[in-house]
Design an enzyme around this catalytic site. Structure first.
Site, mmCIF file in Angstrom:
data_model
loop_
_atom_site.group_PDB
_atom_site.id
_atom_site.type_symbol
_atom_site.label_atom_id
_atom_site.label_comp_id
_atom_site.label_asym_id
_atom_site.label_seq_id
_atom_site.Cartn_x
_atom_site.Cartn_y
_atom_site.Cartn_z
ATOM 1 N N SER A 93 0.802 -1.231 0.000
ATOM 2 C CA SER A 93 0.000 0.000 0.000
ATOM 3 C C SER A 93 0.831 1.275 0.000
ATOM 4 O O SER A 93 0.289 2.346 -0.241
ATOM 5 C CB SER A 93 -0.949 0.015 1.199
ATOM 6 O OG SER A 93 -0.234 0.211 2.399
ATOM 7 N N LYS A 163 1.158 5.004 6.820
ATOM 8 C CA LYS A 163 0.590 5.775 5.706
ATOM 9 C C LYS A 163 1.254 7.155 5.683
ATOM 10 O O LYS A 163 2.016 7.520 6.569
ATOM 11 C CB LYS A 163 -0.922 5.952 5.873
ATOM 12 C CG LYS A 163 -1.728 4.678 6.034
ATOM 13 C CD LYS A 163 -1.802 3.855 4.780
ATOM 14 C CE LYS A 163 -2.631 2.585 5.001
ATOM 15 N NZ LYS A 163 -2.553 1.671 3.826
#
Length: 320
Positions: A93, A163
């Site tokens: 991701s 993230k």
């Protein structure tokens, strides 16, 4: 998908002493030929000291080894708790910034001094609630558990994600069509986005969004935009997809492993463009105005009092 884050001196100078050497012992020679300034001892009983006690023997390396290991483990635990911690990257991701198998070091010190996440930083944070549901759980052995507990390898028990911070509390973040992502109306130039991806996608499950981030929270997105279940896809959960700042473990500062992937993780320049931080840049002016108001009022009051006193003096002091 979601990212789980882890020289020696000889002792004998020879028959001649060479003057001028600064490392020679300095002292006055005495009758028995010894030099009181020297650490060396000539003569005497080599089997013991004056009390007849035998000299202490140095402990062997193997006897010292458990103590050394204990100290190393304590230091590692302190470092993990307060300074830095290693985390592993098990998914895609955050490609291409981070690859599967990378090990990143996370700065855990600065949050202790009140530092909060900034736009553009890559951060590790604890699952704010059900983000990792359905993700496989590692099953480490006993040694891996111990090493993970002290911070010598990533912990398998901690449910953490990694993230990039796109927006912070008070920001308005949005994306229409395929992008670009905008923060406070300013379009982001995002070269870190995975090649072939668009900044956002055209779908009804989070690809399109416009949110004002609550105070004390951050909006996060993965660099592999079409393969990251980030803030966009958790808007229907408590918090609207934003992550509480209190959940942030720290900022990822460097890729430490493998050696061929070593690199720092700086904040991209696009987050420093003028106007993106409009709310924060206005704050000093607002605070300055708020501080100036009482000063002005105090000065006006003093001038009014002084003027009234001057009027009474010029009028001869007669009250009517």
């Amino acid at each position: 998908m979601g990212d789980l884050a882890v020289g020696a001196r000889s002792g004998h100078e020879g028959p001649e002493e060479r003057p001028g050497r600064s490392d020679e012992p300095v002292g006055e020679a005495v009758a028995d030929g010894t030099n009181p300034g020297s650490d060396a001892v000539d003569g005497g009983d080599a089997k013991g000291d004056e009390g007849g006690r035998p000299p202490k023997k140095a402990r062997s390396f193997w006897k010292e080894l458990p103590l050394l290991i204990g100290i190393a483990l304590v230091l590692a635990l302190v470092i993990k708790t307060f300074l830095v911690q290693a985390f592993s990257i098990p998914s895609d991701s955050m490609q291409n910034t981070l690859q599967q198998g990378d090990r990143v070091l996370v700065d855990k010190l600065t949050p202790w001094f009140g530092s909060e996440p900034e736009r553009g930083e890559v951060v590790v944070f604890r699952d704010p609630g059900h983000w990792l549901d359905g993700e496989p759980t590692p099953d480490p052995n006993a040694i891996q558990r111990v090493l993970g507990w002290v911070g010598l390898m990533p912990s398998a028990d901690e449910k953490d994600l990694i993230k990039r911070v796109i927006a912070v509390g008070g920001d308005t973040v949005e994306c229409k069509g395929t992008g670009p992502v905008k923060v406070n109306g300013k379009a982001l130039n995002e070269p870190y986005v995975f090649a072939g991806n668009t900044p956002c996608s055209v779908d009804d499950q989070g690809g399109q969004f416009k949110e004002t981030v609550p105070k004390g929270k951050i909006w996060v997105m993965g660099d592999h935009r079409q393969n990251s279940l980030d803030s966009r896809y958790h808007q229907n959960q408590p918090g609207g997809g934003a992550v509480p700042v209190d959940n942030v473990v720290g900022r990822a500062i460097v890729i430490a492993w493998p050696p061929t992937r070593w690199a720092t993780l700086p904040k991209p320049d696009t987050f420093d463009q003028p106007g993106i931080n409009a709310l924060s840049s206005a704050a000093p002016g607002v605070l300055g105005l708020a501080g100036a108001v009482p000063i002005v009022l105090w000065r006006r009051r003093r001038l009014t009092v002084a003027a009234a006193q001057g009027a009474r003096v010029s009028g001869g002091g007669t009250a009517r």
